[in-house]
Every structure is written in structure tokens, then in C-alpha cells.
Design a protein around this motif. Sequence first.
Motif, PDB file in Angstrom:
ATOM      1  N   GLY A 159      28.751  29.200  33.006  1.00  0.00           N
ATOM      2  CA  GLY A 159      28.821  28.145  31.980  1.00  0.00           C
ATOM      3  C   GLY A 159      29.923  27.233  32.721  1.00  0.00           C
ATOM      4  N   THR A 160      30.744  27.699  32.709  1.00  0.00           N
ATOM      5  CA  THR A 160      33.022  26.802  32.716  1.00  0.00           C
ATOM      6  C   THR A 160      32.873  26.895  34.123  1.00  0.00           C
ATOM      7  OG1 THR A 160      33.743  27.784  30.876  1.00  0.00           O
ATOM      8  CG2 THR A 160      35.305  27.174  32.144  1.00  0.00           C
ATOM      9  N   THR A 161      32.871  25.378  34.758  1.00  0.00           N
ATOM     10  CA  THR A 161      33.521  24.954  35.758  1.00  0.00           C
ATOM     11  C   THR A 161      35.318  25.452  35.815  1.00  0.00           C
ATOM     12  OG1 THR A 161      31.895  23.410  35.799  1.00  0.00           O
ATOM     13  CG2 THR A 161      33.562  23.329  37.572  1.00  0.00           C
ATOM     14  N   LEU A 162      35.078  25.708  37.119  1.00  0.00           N
ATOM     15  CA  LEU A 162      36.613  26.280  37.151  1.00  0.00           C
ATOM     16  C   LEU A 162      37.218  25.760  37.906  1.00  0.00           C
ATOM     17  CD1 LEU A 162      36.948  30.105  37.316  1.00  0.00           C
ATOM     18  CD2 LEU A 162      36.772  28.261  35.440  1.00  0.00           C
ATOM     19  N   ASP A 163      38.129  25.283  38.125  1.00  0.00           N
ATOM     20  CA  ASP A 163      38.880  24.059  39.520  1.00  0.00           C
ATOM     21  C   ASP A 163      40.417  25.143  39.494  1.00  0.00           C
ATOM     22  OD1 ASP A 163      39.858  21.990  41.045  1.00  0.00           O
ATOM     23  OD2 ASP A 163      41.690  21.459  39.942  1.00  0.00           O
ATOM     24  N   VAL A 164      40.167  25.719  41.193  1.00  0.00           N
ATOM     25  CA  VAL A 164      40.673  27.087  42.030  1.00  0.00           C
ATOM     26  C   VAL A 164      41.734  26.490  43.003  1.00  0.00           C
ATOM     27  CG1 VAL A 164      40.819  29.089  42.880  1.00  0.00           C
ATOM     28  CG2 VAL A 164      38.396  28.135  41.567  1.00  0.00           C
ATOM     29  N   ARG A 165      42.824  26.548  42.515  1.00  0.00           N
ATOM     30  CA  ARG A 165      43.846  25.726  44.131  1.00  0.00           C
ATOM     31  C   ARG A 165      44.249  26.953  44.793  1.00  0.00           C
ATOM     32  NH1 ARG A 165      48.672  22.909  41.206  1.00  0.00           N
ATOM     33  NH2 ARG A 165      47.427  20.948  40.049  1.00  0.00           N
ATOM     34  N   VAL A 166      44.065  27.244  46.178  1.00  0.00           N
ATOM     35  CA  VAL A 166      44.650  28.322  47.013  1.00  0.00           C
ATOM     36  C   VAL A 166      45.823  27.675  47.014  1.00  0.00           C
ATOM     37  CG1 VAL A 166      43.102  29.269  48.909  1.00  0.00           C
ATOM     38  CG2 VAL A 166      42.314  28.533  46.387  1.00  0.00           C
ATOM     39  N   SER A 167      46.387  29.079  47.600  1.00  0.00           N
ATOM     40  CA  SER A 167      47.183  28.455  49.127  1.00  0.00           C
ATOM     41  C   SER A 167      47.182  29.957  49.444  1.00  0.00           C
ATOM     42  CB  SER A 167      48.992  28.617  47.730  1.00  0.00           C
ATOM     43  OG  SER A 167      49.781  28.568  48.777  1.00  0.00           O
ATOM     44  N   SER A 168      47.500  29.276  51.346  1.00  0.00           N
ATOM     45  CA  SER A 168      47.832  30.087  52.184  1.00  0.00           C
ATOM     46  C   SER A 168      49.033  30.697  52.398  1.00  0.00           C
ATOM     47  CB  SER A 168      47.197  30.461  53.322  1.00  0.00           C
ATOM     48  OG  SER A 168      47.524  29.438  54.029  1.00  0.00           O
ATOM     49  N   LEU A 169      49.622  31.991  52.930  1.00  0.00           N
ATOM     50  CA  LEU A 169      51.272  31.522  53.454  1.00  0.00           C
ATOM     51  C   LEU A 169      51.562  33.210  54.106  1.00  0.00           C
ATOM     52  CD1 LEU A 169      54.186  30.918  53.431  1.00  0.00           C
ATOM     53  CD2 LEU A 169      54.761  32.911  51.579  1.00  0.00           C
ATOM     54  N   PRO A 170      51.835  33.013  55.625  1.00  0.00           N
ATOM     55  CA  PRO A 170      51.763  33.361  56.587  1.00  0.00           C
ATOM     56  C   PRO A 170      52.325  35.136  56.456  1.00  0.00           C
ATOM     57  CG  PRO A 170      51.832  32.390  57.507  1.00  0.00           C
ATOM     58  CD  PRO A 170      51.878  31.969  56.730  1.00  0.00           C
ATOM     59  N   MET A 171      52.211  36.486  56.754  1.00  0.00           N
ATOM     60  CA  MET A 171      52.607  37.230  55.844  1.00  0.00           C
ATOM     61  C   MET A 171      52.384  38.226  57.314  1.00  0.00           C
ATOM     62  SD  MET A 171      54.237  37.637  53.387  1.00  0.00           S
ATOM     63  CE  MET A 171      53.508  36.127  51.867  1.00  0.00           C
ATOM     64  N   VAL A 172      53.483  39.658  57.568  1.00  0.00           N
ATOM     65  CA  VAL A 172      53.630  40.430  58.722  1.00  0.00           C
ATOM     66  C   VAL A 172      52.300  41.100  58.803  1.00  0.00           C
ATOM     67  CG1 VAL A 172      54.428  41.719  59.577  1.00  0.00           C
ATOM     68  CG2 VAL A 172      55.745  41.195  58.035  1.00  0.00           C
ATOM     69  N   HIS A 173      51.484  40.976  57.774  1.00  0.00           N
ATOM     70  CA  HIS A 173      50.584  41.947  58.178  1.00  0.00           C
ATOM     71  C   HIS A 173      49.317  41.186  58.134  1.00  0.00           C
ATOM     72  CE1 HIS A 173      51.696  45.825  58.535  1.00  0.00           C
ATOM     73  NE2 HIS A 173      52.521  45.248  57.798  1.00  0.00           N
ATOM     74  N   GLY A 174      49.023  39.550  58.174  1.00  0.00           N
ATOM     75  CA  GLY A 174      48.278  38.598  57.691  1.00  0.00           C
ATOM     76  C   GLY A 174      47.993  37.703  56.396  1.00  0.00           C
TER      77      GLY A 174
END
Length: 396
Positions: free
Chosen positions: A261-276
Motif C-alpha cells: 500500500g505504500t508507493t516507493l520511489d526507487v532509484r537505480v544505478s548501474s556500473l559495469p564490473m568485471v563479471h557483469g
Amino acid sequence: MRNERIGDYLVNQGLITSEQLQQVLDAQKASNGAKKFGDVVVELGFMSEVNFAKALAGNLRVQYVDLDNIEINTDAVQMVPEALARKHTVIAINVQGKRLSVATNDPVNFIVLEDIKVSTGMDTVPVLATTSAINKAIGKCYSMQNVDSVLEGVAGMGGDLGEMSEADLESKDRVESAPIVKLATTIVENSYRADATDIHIEPFDKYTRIRIRVNGDLVELMNISSAVHSALTTRFKLISGMNIAEKRIPQDGRFTQVVDGTTLDVRVSSLPMVHGEKIVIRILSTGQIALRKITDLGMSDYNYQLFESMLRVPHGVILVTGPTGSGKTTTLYAALGEIAKPNVNVVTVEDPVEKAIDGINQCQVNQKAGMTFAAALRSILRQDPDVVMIGEMRDT
């Protein structure tokens, strides 16, 4: 002895005024009985949910429990099926012999108690808790069963997961039923229920580790097979609006998800690493930002007066700085809410706009279109502003 009506009880206890009671009753009437009295009192800001629950418990002469600070008996929880618990907003918290203690937001609802009695064959003893605390406890106590079934589904897919083509990921029906989507949703749900602020999805050679930050410390949530990693990162990148074909550069995005019942604001950050790619997810519950006033920030009286006088100064710059999660955004929004008056032109530049505030002109950064902080600032100064709020300063 008949209980007095809760509205009269609150007025007699000095918790609300007669005028406020009338406002609540009018608002409840306007909703045609769709809203409960307690919900309206909390919505109008006359009482907090916890204070209202405590007053209601006093009026009904039942015990009030704070579900966040008691140990819930898992054996008791299992006695009430999840579907029934969610339907009636109840959770069993303790069992002694043939007596089952059940937390509910409506302890005088005989039908609910009878339903549980028939289902469990136990005598039910109601105690009172807030609706949000019950929903959170239901999520927390029943969720680990879901995780096991989701992980089994993922394992059942085997190598097929990593091979999911981008066309498949964009076809909606295939996506919604895919184990990987359930896994992504479950990770965010369980992290929120554990009061986590961040989720780290980290790829290694043989496995992918998922950790969550709770009270400042990283705690391991689960390990999954590295075959799943590529599909999981693609899923998070897709819903947060990133480019799923680009895996060599860092990217940022955001999405919203409703949990209990709670709306979450979700922030996503991606960073390339050796295995993905490593994905870090920041969870912000948007519902809370709106309610904060500067008096709710927890400052000492001296600091509060100092801060308030700074907000009233017509010229100058205030820098709000601090480490991650220290409350910069919350402070800024509280301050903006205080400043937003009809005689003031307030313009903000944000990346992204997290909460729409009435009476404030909010502008969102768009790197692709060339709408950077610098470009926005240049044009804002031609917009006759009284107050400008810049979301972040990362360059000269």
C-alpha cells in the motif's frame, strides 16, 4: 457499559477540538462512508496514526501493541492463511494453549474474529495495531515463503534465463509471468519490509550476491546463480528506463513500485564490473516526504529557530550537504513547503523531481535533450525568480 463515540471521546480527552471533529465528520460524510473516521482524522493531520490507535484502544478498552517493537510468534502467524490475513488486515502475533492473539485495526468487528476462529479453531483475542504496521508485518512474516518459491521458479528455468532475448523482455505478457520479474519484485518488496535503504546486486564469477543496507550496515539477503544475473539486471534496467543494449557505461534510472500500500520511489544505478553490471537500488518511500514539515525534522529548538530565520532572509545561498541518506532531500522539501507562498516565485531544477509540491515551479533535468543543471540555471535567471533550488552541484 456502552462506549462513547470515538469522536466525542477524543474531544473529551482534549486530543482534538470540537471544530476539528466537525471537519472530520463533514469530510467523512463527503466520502459517502467510504472512509473510516480514523483514516480521515489522520489524513487531515489532526492526529498521527499511532496516537489515534492508542486513543481508540483506550476507548474500546483493548490492548494497543506496537508491532515494530514486539517479537511476533511465527507459529501463530502460520495459523492464519495469508489470504485471510490480507483480506481482513489482521495478523496473529501469539498463541497460548487455545487462545490466539490477533492484531487488528478493527477489534470490534465480530465477523472478522469469527472468520479467524472458524479457520483456526482457536479462541481469538483481539489487540489493536495501526493499519500500516499490520500491513508491514503481514509482508514481513509471509514474505520469506514467497522468496523460496520464486527462487525455485528461477532455478527451474535453468540456463534459459540468461538467454531471454531483448524482444522477449519487451513483450509484456511473457514478462509479467517470468520468474525473473517475480524475483525482481520480491527483492524490492523484501528489502522495503526489512527497512532497507539500499539494495546491492553484485556479480561474481560463480554467483551473484544480493545485500541490503539496514540501519547503516550491509546485510546479506540472498545469493543467486550467476546465470540469472544478466536477466535480472536487464529487468531492472528496463523498468527504470535505461538503455538495455548499453552495458559498458554507468547509467541511472528510476521507477515506482507499490509495496503493502505504500508507493516507493526507487532509484537505480548501474556500473559495469568485471563479471557483469553491478546494480545499486535506493528505496525512497514517496508517501513520507509530503508529510514532513520543518518542525518534524528533529532539530533542537535553537537550530530550528536558526534554520527558520535563514529561510526568511531575502538574499544569499544555503548549501545543504551531507553523506548519503542523511536527509538532504527531506530537508530541502520541508524548506520548500515552508517557502511556497502566493507572493513568491520559487523555481527548482531537480534530477529527478521526487515530489510534486503545489505552488512551486519544478523543472526536471534531461541530459539527452541538453537540459542540464547549467542550462536550466541560465534560463531560470530570466524567469524572474525569488528563490531558486538546484538539486545538485557536481561541476564548476
